[in-house]
Design an enzyme around this catalytic site. Structure first.
Site, mmCIF file in Angstrom:
data_model
loop_
_atom_site.group_PDB
_atom_site.id
_atom_site.type_symbol
_atom_site.label_atom_id
_atom_site.label_comp_id
_atom_site.label_asym_id
_atom_site.label_seq_id
_atom_site.Cartn_x
_atom_site.Cartn_y
_atom_site.Cartn_z
ATOM 1 N N ASN A 62 0.802 -1.267 -0.028
ATOM 2 C CA ASN A 62 -0.180 -0.088 -0.091
ATOM 3 C C ASN A 62 0.872 1.085 0.101
ATOM 4 O O ASN A 62 0.374 2.486 0.318
ATOM 5 C CB ASN A 62 -1.089 0.004 1.039
ATOM 6 C CG ASN A 62 -0.325 -0.008 2.284
ATOM 7 O OD1 ASN A 62 0.905 -0.114 2.675
ATOM 8 N ND2 ASN A 62 -1.073 0.314 3.589
ATOM 9 N N ASP A 85 4.822 -15.933 15.701
ATOM 10 C CA ASP A 85 6.042 -15.892 16.692
ATOM 11 C C ASP A 85 4.979 -15.409 17.889
ATOM 12 O O ASP A 85 4.173 -14.513 18.190
ATOM 13 C CB ASP A 85 6.536 -14.596 16.089
ATOM 14 C CG ASP A 85 8.106 -14.436 16.660
ATOM 15 O OD1 ASP A 85 8.405 -15.015 17.897
ATOM 16 O OD2 ASP A 85 8.869 -14.220 15.901
ATOM 17 N N GLU A 117 12.916 -20.875 21.064
ATOM 18 C CA GLU A 117 14.307 -20.138 20.748
ATOM 19 C C GLU A 117 15.059 -20.062 22.081
ATOM 20 O O GLU A 117 14.287 -19.871 23.150
ATOM 21 C CB GLU A 117 14.157 -18.639 20.415
ATOM 22 C CG GLU A 117 15.229 -17.813 20.147
ATOM 23 C CD GLU A 117 15.308 -16.319 20.150
ATOM 24 O OE1 GLU A 117 15.936 -15.665 19.788
ATOM 25 O OE2 GLU A 117 14.187 -15.762 21.074
ATOM 26 N N HIS A 158 16.591 -12.982 11.506
ATOM 27 C CA HIS A 158 16.463 -11.512 11.378
ATOM 28 C C HIS A 158 17.335 -10.922 12.731
ATOM 29 O O HIS A 158 17.328 -9.678 12.865
ATOM 30 C CB HIS A 158 14.943 -11.252 12.053
ATOM 31 C CG HIS A 158 14.762 -11.527 13.367
ATOM 32 N ND1 HIS A 158 14.144 -13.008 13.778
ATOM 33 C CD2 HIS A 158 14.198 -10.930 14.500
ATOM 34 C CE1 HIS A 158 14.088 -12.965 15.020
ATOM 35 N NE2 HIS A 158 13.835 -11.965 15.323
ATOM 36 N N ASP A 159 18.008 -11.718 13.520
ATOM 37 C CA ASP A 159 18.765 -11.359 14.656
ATOM 38 C C ASP A 159 20.316 -11.449 14.213
ATOM 39 O O ASP A 159 21.098 -11.026 14.785
ATOM 40 C CB ASP A 159 18.476 -12.150 15.869
ATOM 41 C CG ASP A 159 17.203 -11.728 16.572
ATOM 42 O OD1 ASP A 159 16.599 -10.663 16.295
ATOM 43 O OD2 ASP A 159 16.702 -12.505 17.129
ATOM 44 N N ASP A 210 9.451 -17.099 21.374
ATOM 45 C CA ASP A 210 10.792 -16.185 21.607
ATOM 46 C C ASP A 210 11.184 -16.197 22.870
ATOM 47 O O ASP A 210 10.467 -16.437 23.851
ATOM 48 C CB ASP A 210 9.946 -14.796 21.552
ATOM 49 C CG ASP A 210 10.866 -13.621 21.353
ATOM 50 O OD1 ASP A 210 11.768 -13.606 20.437
ATOM 51 O OD2 ASP A 210 11.115 -12.795 22.163
HETATM 52 C C1 GLC Z 1 14.440 -12.627 20.444
HETATM 53 C C2 GLC Z 1 14.252 -12.019 19.002
HETATM 54 C C3 GLC Z 1 14.545 -10.703 18.884
HETATM 55 C C4 GLC Z 1 14.073 -9.739 20.193
HETATM 56 C C5 GLC Z 1 14.153 -10.569 21.390
HETATM 57 C C6 GLC Z 1 13.281 -9.670 22.250
HETATM 58 O O1 GLC Z 1 15.688 -13.045 20.530
HETATM 59 O O2 GLC Z 1 14.498 -12.832 17.910
HETATM 60 O O3 GLC Z 1 14.240 -10.247 17.722
HETATM 61 O O4 GLC Z 1 14.737 -8.485 19.970
HETATM 62 O O5 GLC Z 1 13.836 -11.643 21.208
HETATM 63 O O6 GLC Z 1 11.986 -9.936 22.151
HETATM 64 CA CA CA Z 2 2.467 -1.330 3.708
#
Ligand code: GLC
Ligand code: CA
Length: 544
Positions: A27, A102, A245, A319-320, A203
């Site tokens: 969008n 997540d 995780e 993503h980390d 998480d």
């Molecule tokens: C996990 C996530 C990370 C986040 C952290 C706190 O490690 O992968 O991106 O910042 O938890 O939620």
């Molecule tokens: Ca968007």
């Protein structure tokens, strides 16, 4: 297609992680959204993945890009609506793709209604949803330091109390010792199961049982009790997949988390291998070169330690983490072969592979000026280290190598403006190499990283040895080669990878003379050398 009502279906599956803010913007506000994911489900189906781990799309003030949830039962309006989410779940399911959400259960946003109530008074029923200690402004309960820098305690003057947060002050920790908190979370999980979600990524799940008075964050004394309760109260369907995780997991703990009886979680998502190229006991920012023998020993320990006794996830990117091709491969001349080599090493192992968006294109790290970063961890690190007397150039070198924003730049869909991610200025800059590295170009090239990943995924479906085979490490001391076998009563697989940009002498073990080549990033092994970053899987059937 996999029968997803049965426990263990995930052992044959491959997952794909989407970081929605950076996937596709439909969008024109510069931020990826749920309709953007729906628009690319066919792409994911072509790749062949069985499920998507969706980083958070819940309503959130975005202090940590959605890992700070203000309402677990609502979608962040910038991301879309609940109707979009329902459509995503249904459209994905039609293509054999499960949506795995997540779940951030360790903390909420400070904007969550529970925390807002908790702030009102010590007597509010929601006060005990969080962790408080009495104190005065200049005397925090202890000296614990947050994962993102600064103290783990933030003072609230009108209460005369500190609240506890392992991450940012905008992410107050939930108090799992309070039964009402656990019940509220279980109810919320059922809300999503009822919507058709087929599993969850949990998480920092090994941090929920914290005990700040004893300075315990990970692996707290009640952790396994909480996980078993969570599993039987909220996740009882045998087909629901749960991915925990756990930065603090060792092999022994992982066996417990992922016990085959399903009493805790389906699998563990642990980072021991991803911490090998940093100074022991140091921080990720202080990188050292990877020792290949150390990586192999680590992989070996996990492969042997969980075989038949637990289940691991397999990943090099998320993503980390920085982009793996920039980290352990070669983002220059050998970008394509090294990306394929790293994938071969990983996808030959026992466990469930997770591909992070853009990894299947061989996307690389980015180098931005400090003002262009958005990740709070990166910004805090810069401020803290520069104030502490570090040379800003050294700090920037660490950031370029290790910042989480390396992985969060927008998906590179095409050579068009903003990589085809958005018609508007993206929330985080696009990597300038998008003109060369992008999905459209790769789909047009039969030798691309994309099609190689598609082939690897397909192999996992076709050869049971990839799911079940016992692991044996070969050449443990080699600084150049990563070679191993997987074996069942009927099948043998050899995986060989050259981790260098040079040519390395190599002859496969005699048992594999004349074996079939399942995949090779050079089209097939050439006699007795491996070319730069060459990788192959050889296969033979030993019984019908
Ligand atoms: C996990 C996530 C990370 C986040 C952290 C706190 O490690 O992968 O991106 O910042 O938890 O939620
Ligand atoms: Ca968007």
């Amino acid at each position: 297609m996999l029968d997803k009502t049965k426990r263990g279906w995930w052992k044959s599956a491959v997952f794909y992680q989407i970081y929605p803010k950076s996937f596709l913007d439909t969008n024109g506000d510069g931020v990826g959204d749920i309709p953007g994911i729906i628009a690319r489900l066919d792409y994911l189906q072509t790749l062949g993945v069985d499920g998507v781990w969706l980083s958070p799309v819940y309503d959130s003030p975005q202090a940590d890009n959605g890992y700070d949830i203000a309402d677990y039962r609502a979608i962040w309006p910038v991301m879309g609506t609940m109707a979009d989410m329902e459509r995503l779940i249904a459209e994905a399911k039609k293509r054999g793709i499960s949506i795995i959400m997540d779940l951030v259960l360790n903390h909420t946003s400070d904007q969550h209604a529970w925390f807002q109530r908790a702030l009102q008074s010590r007597d509010d029923p929601f006060h005990d949803y969080y962790i408080w200690r009495d104190g005065s402004p200049d005397a925090p309960p202890n000296d614990m330091r947050s994962v993102f820098g600064g103290p783990m305690w933030t003072y609230v003057p009108h209460l005369g109390q500190y609240y506890f947060h392992q991450f940012a002050p905008q992410q107050p920790d939930l108090n799992w010792a309070e039964p009402a908190v656990r019940q509220a979370l279980y109810d919320m999980i059922r809300f999503w199961v009822d919507k058709g979600v087929e599993g969850f990524r949990l998480d920092v799940i090994d941090s929920i049982a914290k005990d700040p008075d004893r300075k315990i964050t990970g692996n707290g004394p009640r952790l396994h009790e909480f996980l078993r309760e969570l599993s039987c109260q909220a996740l009882r369907e045998p087909g629901l997949v749960t991915v925990g995780e756990a930065w603090g997991a060792d092999v022994e703990r992982a066996r417990q988390y992922s016990a085959p009886d399903g009493s805790e979680l389906s699998m563990v998502f642990q980072f021991e291998h991803m911490c090998l190229d940093q100074q022991p006991g140091g921080e990720k920012w202080d990188a050292i070169p990877l020792s290949l023998p150390a990586l192999k020993q680590c992989v070996r320990r996990w492969q042997l330690g969980l075989h038949g006794q637990g289940w691991n996830s397999l990943f090099l990117d998320n993503h980390d983490l920085p982009r793996i091709v920039s980290r352990w491969g070669d983002e220059g001349t050998y970008r394509v072969p090294s990306a394929k080599m790293l994938a071969t090493m990983l996808h030959g192992l026992e466990g469930t592979p997770f591909i992070y968006q853009g990894e299947e294109l061989g996307m690389t790290n980015i180098r931005l000026p400090i003002g262009a970063y958005r990740d709070l961890e990166t910004l805090n690190l810069y401020a803290e280290r520069v104030a502490g007397g570090y040379d800003p150039r050294d700090v920037m070198a660490s950031i370029h190598a290790r910042s989480r924003d390396n992985a969060r730049t927008p998906m590179q869909w095409s050579a068009e403006k903003n990589a085809g991610f958005s018609p508007a200025e993206p929330w985080l800059p696009v990597n300038p190499n998008y003109t060369e590295i992008n999905a459209r170009a790769e789909m047009a090239d039969p030798d691309s990283v994309f099609w190689y990943y598609r082939d690897l995924i397909a192999l996992r479906k076709r050869y049971p040895v990839l799911r079940d085979g016992a692991f044996t490490l070969l050449e443990p001391d080699s600084e150049e080669l990563f070679a191993y076998t997987r074996e069942t009563e009927r099948e043998q697989l050899l995986v060989v990878c050259n981790f260098t940009g040079g040519t390395v002498p190599y002859t496969p073990p005699a048992a594999f003379a004349g074996a079939e080549t399942l995949i090779c990033n050079y089209g097939g092994l050439a006699g007795n050398v491996l070319r730069p970053y060459e990788a192959a899987m050889l296969y033979r059937r030993t019984a019908p």
